[in-house]
Structures are given as C-alpha cells and as structure tokens.
Design a protein around this motif. Structure first.
Motif, PDB file in Angstrom:
ATOM      1  N   GLN A 130      10.347  -6.024 -12.168  1.00 41.76           N
ATOM      2  CA  GLN A 130       9.566  -6.617 -11.082  1.00 41.76           C
ATOM      3  C   GLN A 130       9.774  -5.910  -9.743  1.00 41.76           C
ATOM      4  O   GLN A 130       8.942  -6.044  -8.840  1.00 41.76           O
ATOM      5  N   ASP A 131      10.850  -5.163  -9.598  1.00 43.86           N
ATOM      6  CA  ASP A 131      11.063  -4.421  -8.356  1.00 43.86           C
ATOM      7  C   ASP A 131      10.075  -3.273  -8.207  1.00 43.86           C
ATOM      8  O   ASP A 131       9.947  -2.696  -7.117  1.00 43.86           O
ATOM      9  N   PHE A 132       9.396  -2.921  -9.293  1.00 44.46           N
ATOM     10  CA  PHE A 132       8.485  -1.778  -9.257  1.00 44.46           C
ATOM     11  C   PHE A 132       7.103  -2.150  -9.789  1.00 44.46           C
ATOM     12  O   PHE A 132       6.430  -1.346 -10.425  1.00 44.46           O
ATOM     13  N   ILE A 133       6.699  -3.370  -9.493  1.00 43.05           N
ATOM     14  CA  ILE A 133       5.360  -3.851  -9.834  1.00 43.05           C
ATOM     15  C   ILE A 133       4.788  -4.547  -8.605  1.00 43.05           C
ATOM     16  O   ILE A 133       5.498  -5.298  -7.941  1.00 43.05           O
ATOM     17  N   ALA A 134       3.531  -4.288  -8.303  1.00 45.86           N
ATOM     18  CA  ALA A 134       2.849  -4.946  -7.185  1.00 45.86           C
ATOM     19  C   ALA A 134       1.629  -5.684  -7.719  1.00 45.86           C
ATOM     20  O   ALA A 134       1.077  -5.306  -8.755  1.00 45.86           O
ATOM     21  N   PRO A 135       1.189  -6.748  -7.040  1.00 41.51           N
ATOM     22  CA  PRO A 135      -0.055  -7.404  -7.460  1.00 41.51           C
ATOM     23  C   PRO A 135      -1.236  -6.432  -7.407  1.00 41.51           C
ATOM     24  O   PRO A 135      -1.227  -5.473  -6.633  1.00 41.51           O
ATOM     25  N   ILE A 136      -2.239  -6.693  -8.220  1.00 34.98           N
ATOM     26  CA  ILE A 136      -3.456  -5.878  -8.174  1.00 34.98           C
ATOM     27  C   ILE A 136      -4.037  -5.875  -6.765  1.00 34.98           C
ATOM     28  O   ILE A 136      -4.518  -4.844  -6.281  1.00 34.98           O
ATOM     29  N   PHE A 183      -4.507 -11.311 -10.408  1.00 35.61           N
ATOM     30  CA  PHE A 183      -4.788 -10.398  -9.305  1.00 35.61           C
ATOM     31  C   PHE A 183      -3.874 -10.594  -8.095  1.00 35.61           C
ATOM     32  O   PHE A 183      -3.631  -9.640  -7.364  1.00 35.61           O
ATOM     33  N   TYR A 184      -3.380 -11.810  -7.885  1.00 36.39           N
ATOM     34  CA  TYR A 184      -2.589 -12.075  -6.688  1.00 36.39           C
ATOM     35  C   TYR A 184      -1.089 -12.187  -6.974  1.00 36.39           C
ATOM     36  O   TYR A 184      -0.310 -12.343  -6.038  1.00 36.39           O
ATOM     37  N   THR A 185      -0.678 -12.158  -8.235  1.00 35.82           N
ATOM     38  CA  THR A 185       0.745 -12.251  -8.569  1.00 35.82           C
ATOM     39  C   THR A 185       1.115 -11.133  -9.540  1.00 35.82           C
ATOM     40  O   THR A 185       0.247 -10.415 -10.039  1.00 35.82           O
ATOM     41  N   THR A 186       2.414 -11.025  -9.802  1.00 35.69           N
ATOM     42  CA  THR A 186       2.886 -10.099 -10.834  1.00 35.69           C
ATOM     43  C   THR A 186       3.423 -10.875 -12.040  1.00 35.69           C
ATOM     44  O   THR A 186       4.241 -10.354 -12.804  1.00 35.69           O
TER      45      THR A 186
END
Length: 763
Positions: free
Chosen positions: A502-508, A584-587
């Motif tokens: 999760q440290d390297f994932i961003a929301p769309i 789209f707004y969360t990971t």
C-alpha cells in the motif's frame, strides 16, 4: 391461495433467521460520521451547474474555446532539425474576459536547462553502458527545446510574452470578450531528438546501414492550452509523463520534406496529384475499393530502392484537418505504404499503415487489418468514426497517438522471425493507439490531470477490440489458442497490483505524474474496473447503452470524471457511487470469502431458545417450525431421513389446509437447509457470485448484489433451502471480481494458492 403460499414460504425459508437471534443489549459507542460504503458521492463531486448538469450531460451554458492553425513546416533531414511558422486564431467562446493566452512548449522538456531530470530521485548505479555513461558524464547532452524567434501580430508588430519552462504566456494587446477572435504569429525551430536512444513521444530513429531516419513528429509546434469552466487555464507544466489538454480547431498545414520522402499526417491530403506518382494514384484508387486485403501504394522493393537515394530536391505536402485537437505527421524515404477500405456505418474509411522493411513480414500481415478491426469495434461501442482515415506508423519503442495517426512498436528480428509476444504486442499496441482516436482525440478529456480518462477507458475498449480481433481473424491466433491473449482487462490480471504494498499504490483518481506503478494505475486497474462493471455488476446491455450515451454526449467536447460517473448512472438507473468510491477513490482491494457453513434440519420439537423466542412474539411454541443445526445438542440422526413436512406436524397441517390437491401433488419441498456466512477481509464492496454444487454433480449460480453489504461491511449470511444436498460452495468461480485471495473462496476449504500468492512466489 398463491399469496398465502408465498407468504408462508418467505417465512419458511428466510423468516427463521429473524426468530433465531437472541436480544442482546448493545455496547454504547461514540458517535461517528457516515462511513457507509453506499453513501452518495456528494462530498467528492462538484455541484452541478449550468455548464455541467447533474445527469452528466453538458449544460445549457457549456462552452469550449477554439484554436485554428495555419502552419508552414520544413524538415532539415541532414541536420535533423525542424523549422516552423504558424498563425494561430483563437476564439473566446466563454463569457470570461481574457487578458492573456497560455501556449504549450512541450519540446522545452528536452532543453538543456530543463528541470525534468531533476524531479526524479537517482543513485549511483553498479554498472552502466558506455553510451549511457558518455551521455551522462562526457557530453552536455541533447540540445533540445524550442527556439522561439518571433511572437508577433500578423502585421509583424511584436507581442509581449514570457516563457516559464514548458509554458508561454502571450499578453493580449486588449482584453478578449465573449465572441472575440485574436490572431498572432510564431516562428520557431528545434533540434529533433533520437527517440530510440534519448526517449520521447516523438522524434526520429536512425538506421546506420542505409544512413536514413524515420521521423515520427508531434508536439512540434507551440500549442494553445485549454481554457474551460473547470480549470480556467490548464497550464500545468509538462514534466514528461502527463499528456496533453488541447482545444479543438482547424489545421491548414504545409510540410516540406526531401522529394524522395513518403509522408502521411493528420488531415486530408489536399495536393495528392502533386505528391503521388501516376502508379501511386492508380493503386490508391484500387485501395479505396478493397475491403479484405491491403493494397500496396509503395511496395517494399520500391521502398528499398528509395532508401538508397538522397534527393536534394524538396516536396511540399499540403494537409487540412477540421475539428481536431492536435496534429502529427510521419515521414521517411524508407516507407512501405499500404491501405484498405473499411466500412463504418455505411461510410468508407481508409485504414493505413506506414512501415520500413524492418517491420516485415509482421507489419504487412497484420497492421492495417488491426486498424480496420479497431475502427469497427470502437464504432460499435461508442460512435461512428468521424474522420476519413486512420494511420498506423511503425516506430521502434513507440506507442503514441494523435488525431488520425499513431506510431507503434513491434519488430521481427533481422531474419524476419518473430514470436507470439512480438506479434500480439504489435497488434495490441496498434489497437490501443488507434483507439485513442476516440479517447481522448474526440472525447477530449484532460490528460494532464486525469490520465485514466483516456488510458483507462481506452484500455478497456482495447480488451473488447482484442477479443473481436481474435474472433474475426482466427488465423492470427496460435495453435491451442481459442481467444486473443489479452494482457489487461481480465479481473485476475490485476490482483497482484491491488494486493501489493500500500505504500506504493495510489487511487486511480490521482494526477498521473504523482502515481506509483503508472501502467497499473492508469491503464490496468481502470480497464479492469470497467470490464467488471460491464460483465459482473451492470450487464452488457445496460453498460453498453450508458457507455455509448457518455461517448455521444461528450463527442468533440471536454468531459470530467464526474461527467462520466454521472452519465453511467443516469443512463442505466444503476446507483454506482459505491463502485466509483471503492475502485477510483481508494486503494482498497477485493477479498470475499466463505467464513462458515452450517447445515440445518426441520423439526416440530421446540428447542429451548426457540421456545423463548416464540413466547416473546406471542406465538404458541407447539405451532412453530424449528430449524436445528446439525452440530447442536438438539440434533439427532433421524432428522436427516425426513422431509420438513414429515418432521413437523404444524407444517404438514399448514400444507394440507392451504394447498389444493393438485398443488400438493406438484409441490417441490426443500429438504436441505444451510446458513452460509460470507466475510469480506478486503475493503472493496462487490457482488457475491456463488456457485452451489450438488451431490448429483449439478450446480447452480446465484449473484447477490453488492448492496447485500450495505448494513454490515464485514460479514453477511444467507439462508439457503435446497431439494438437493450441497457438497461444495464456491465464491467467484470464474475469478471475475479481482479477488486477491481465492484460498478462502470455497467450502469445504481447498488447499490451493491464489493468483496473487502464485504471482508473489513466482510459480
């Protein structure tokens, strides 16, 4: 009688749960804001207004600006330099008064004083190539960037301007009101980059064996930025990743190149009789009537002979494009050129390919057919292709799009051999880049801000088009393949990303420049989300209707993400705020499993807990039907051999009194009862797709809508009544929800690895 019967069955099958719960005094907890996954997205969406309505359609006051260009361009092939002059006519269709214009200077990203290389973290490598070492430490590097020589009024009077890296502000002599037009002139030149070795979305590839270059040229002219009701001026700097936001306009472009070059570009060729030979003209007329196989306008033999020449003469190709947002062209003396017609909605479109001999035999086999196939699929899914041609250009390490033209990778080895990866990679990139004609070249989203709106939507449609291509051209498939091997689109292909660190994932919903794992974030995840929305959540009919509505509403306009979200709901009667929020707004990721399965039998013998519940509801305990769990103290083996009506006198009496003899004869009484508890370790709300397998080998599927989670985001249960014994229960049997952990998807539990685990372990 029927109403009584169904009321009874409702109580019989599901009402038992209501009587099975003991009342407990809840623990008092602090209050909280609405955290429900199904709350509306009012806190995320802008308030509807006269420009953009709550339905997702353009409003009555919607406007967009226009920028028209007249250009003269000359290519200096010997020095790999491009010279240009343009007159831009800008029309202010807004009600705002403008005092300056912003012009994009994208080539400045490659200037020696560019800050682009400085925004990336770097470290000392353990090794490097001699070429990279030389470019990094021994030379000043490529001398790129626009050299702006003049910015004037058409009469030559200088205009005041300021350049801030990749943006130029031009001061207006007087403010522009609604309806005003302003024309000004810019003269410039720049050195063309070697895109193979130095990178970039355009430039040239050099071929030392025959001392020639293949030019794919874009971002070659100062371009007006977008001004709209959402951003004002979209003058965000170009750092090299986020692509382009551009207004529509008409382009009149004259391009002068060496006389032995072959050229194609955005727009209609206006002087074909001047630049085509008689033989080429005859072949072109033949191509206009060929719908199955491409016709060679320039053959490989002719191209190989042509690349040995170095004409000192020049030739000017004149093009005109109406209502496009950009312009690109390709030119080389190495080009083979083929075309064929494709009928779209009763109108003939020319599918075109330009490629050097290095691309054959792959390109002559599949490029133009991939173009034609793409136009058919995308036109079916959105709107009929409005332009007269679509061009695919062969360029090493490229995949980039412009109106009517794109460049694509995919090259056999020196002996003309290629594997499936090369073949399908080439076909896929052609489908993708040709598809960009629709998104964002026509449905003109803001790429600088919302990368997914062009890349994600287009990658979704690419998947649909790839499957069509495999069906329409089965000869392209390899032995053992029954469908096109799409890389993006199927849900299970995105699980390794969604279940990652999760440290390297961003929301769309993140600006492309600021995302981790750009390809997965901007291409893979939104494409998968839309595929799931189409196949699993909405169904194809509803999705396709709504998607086509969005495409047509915003054709030749500038949509925002909210316009897309709102239109999809407006045209389908599907409340999808839960879906947009989660995907789209969360990971958050998908993980739905089976927490517990309990088997029950029916009896008329009151249980202790049952008697208390009956008493609380004022019912006679002897008149009730009791469900007994197989593992409880109230269970005995004799219950297994009896049907519910045999085991319960109240039930037998009720059936006798309320069903006719004919109905009793045809009644199909369930004998097996189960309480299935589903849990959701993952944060994403999704429908629960369940396959029930019976002892006789048959099976049945049930889809519980996502709204089943609306009152409990962690765990839900379903009471299941069946006339056959259930021996297996599987959640998401076809892996269509992007569930990152399928090890908890079955009962009885299976000892297997999920797709995500297999990816992590390398197996």
């Amino acid at each position: 009688m029927t109403q009584i019967k169904y009321a009874f069955l409702a109580l019989f099958f599901i009402g038992a749960n209501a009587f099975s719960q003991e009342e407990t005094k809840p623990e008092r907890k602090p209050g909280h804001t609405n955290q429900n996954k199904f709350k509306q997205l009012y806190d995320q969406f802008a308030t509807p207004n006269m420009f953009r309505t709550a339905s997702g359609a353009p409003g009555p006051e919607y406007y967009q600006q226009q920028a028209d260009y007249k250009m003269n361009i000359e290519l200096d092939d010997e020095n790999a330099r491009l010279y240009g002059e343009e007159t831009i006519t800008y029309t202010n269709n807004s009600k705002d008064v403008l005092t300056y214009l912003w012009v994009q200077l994208d080539q400045n990203m490659r200037a020696r004083d560019s800050k682009t290389p400085l925004i990336e973290s770097s470290g000392m490598p353990s090794l490097t190539t001699p070429e990279r070492y030389a470019s990094s430490y021994l030379t000043e590097g490529f001398d790129g960037g626009f050299r702006i020589e003049k910015v004037t009024l058409p009469d030559g009077k200088p205009l005041i301007y300021m350049i801030n890296r990749t943006m130029m502000r031009v001061e207006l002599p007087k403010p522009m009101a609604n309806g005003d037009q302003f024309s000004f002139y810019i003269k410039w030149w720049y050195n063309i980059n070697d895109h193979v070795n130095d990178g970039g979305r355009s430039g040239y590839e050099y071929f030392p064996k025959d001392d020639n270059r293949n030019y794919v040229i874009a971002q070659f002219y100062p371009r007006i930025a977008v001004y709209n009701d959402v951003e004002g001026w979209q003058n965000s700097q170009f750092w090299g990743r986020d692509e382009f936001a551009l207004p529509f306009g008409n382009f009149e472009v004259n391009i002068t190149v060496p006389a032995d070059h072959i050229l194609d570009a955005t727009g209609r060729l206006m002087n074909r009789d001047e630049v085509f030979s008689k033989t080429m003209l005859e072949r072109f007329e033949k191509a206009k009537k060929s719908y199955d196989e491409p016709v060679l306008i320039v053959t490989q033999k002719e191209a190989e002979a042509n690349e040995k020449t170095k004409s000192k003469d020049k030739k000017t190709w004149k093009l005109y494009a109406e209502n496009v947002r950009d312009f690109g062209f390709a030119t080389s003396r190495k080009y083979i050129w083929d075309m064929m017609a494709v009928n779209v909605g009763g109108k003939d479109i020319m599918a075109v390919s330009l490629y050097s001999k290095e691309g054959n035999p792959l390109w002559e086999q599949w490029s133009t057919k991939a173009v034609a196939s793409t136009l058919k699929t995308y036109s079916r899914m959105t709107f009929e292709y409005p332009y007269h041609k679509a061009i695919s250009v062969h360029a090493d390490r490229q995949g980039m799009e412009y109106p009517m033209i794109c460049w694509n990778y995919g090259r056999p080895d020196e002996n003309g051999k290629y594997d499936d990866r090369t073949k399908f990679g080439m076909i896929s990139v052609i489908i993708h880049e040709v598809g960009h004609n629709y998104f964002p070249m026509i449905v003109n989203s803001d790429e600088r801000q919302w990368t997914w709106m062009d890349e994600g939507l287009n990658t979704f449609l690419q998947y649909v088009a790839e499957q069509d291509f495999g069906e329409w051209y089965p000869k392209a498939l390899s032995p053992g393949q029954d469908a096109y091997p799409s890389r993006r689109g199927p849900a299970k292909n995105i699980t390794f990303y969604m279940g990652g660190d999760q440290d390297f994932i961003a929301p769309i919903m993140t600006k492309g420049l600021n995302t981790y794992q750009f390809g997965n974030n901007a291409y893979g995840k939104p494409a998968t989300a839309l595929n799931i929305l189409r196949e699993t959540v909405m169904g194809r009919d509803l999705f396709d209707y709504a998607f086509k509505e969005y495409s047509n509403r915003w054709m030749f306009k500038h949509p925002t993400p909210e316009d897309f979200f709102r239109t999809m709901e407006d045209a389908s009667a599907f409340d999808l705020d839960w879906f947009w929020r989660g995907w789209f707004y969360t990971t958050d990721w998908v993980d739905i499993g089976i927490a517990d399965v309990k088997k029950y039998y029916v009896t008329s013998k009151p249980t202790e807990s049952g008697k208390r519940i009956a008493e609380r509801f004022g019912r006679n305990a002897g008149d009730m039907i009791y469900f007994v769990e197989e593992d409880s103290d109230d269970f005995n083996e004799s219950m297994k051999s009896k049907t519910p009506s045999e085991a319960s006198k109240p039930l037998k009496d009720y059936i006798q009194e309320n069903f006719s003899a004919e109905e009793r004869k045809n009644i199909k009484e369930p004998k097996y009862f189960y309480n299935v508890t589903f849990n959701k370790p993952g944060g994403l709300v999704m429908p629960i797709i369940v396959e029930y397998t019976y002892a006789d080998g048959s099976s049945k599927r049930e889809t519980y809508p996502a709204q089943i989670w609306r009152l409990n985001d962690k765990e839900v249960s379903r009471a299941v009544a069946s006339d056959k014994e259930i021996v297996k229960i599987t959640v998401d049997p076809d892996e269509e929800t992007a569930d990152i952990d399928t090890t908890n998807n079955s009962w009885p539990r299976e000892n297997k690895k999920s797709e995500f685990d297999r990816f992590k372990s390398g197996n």
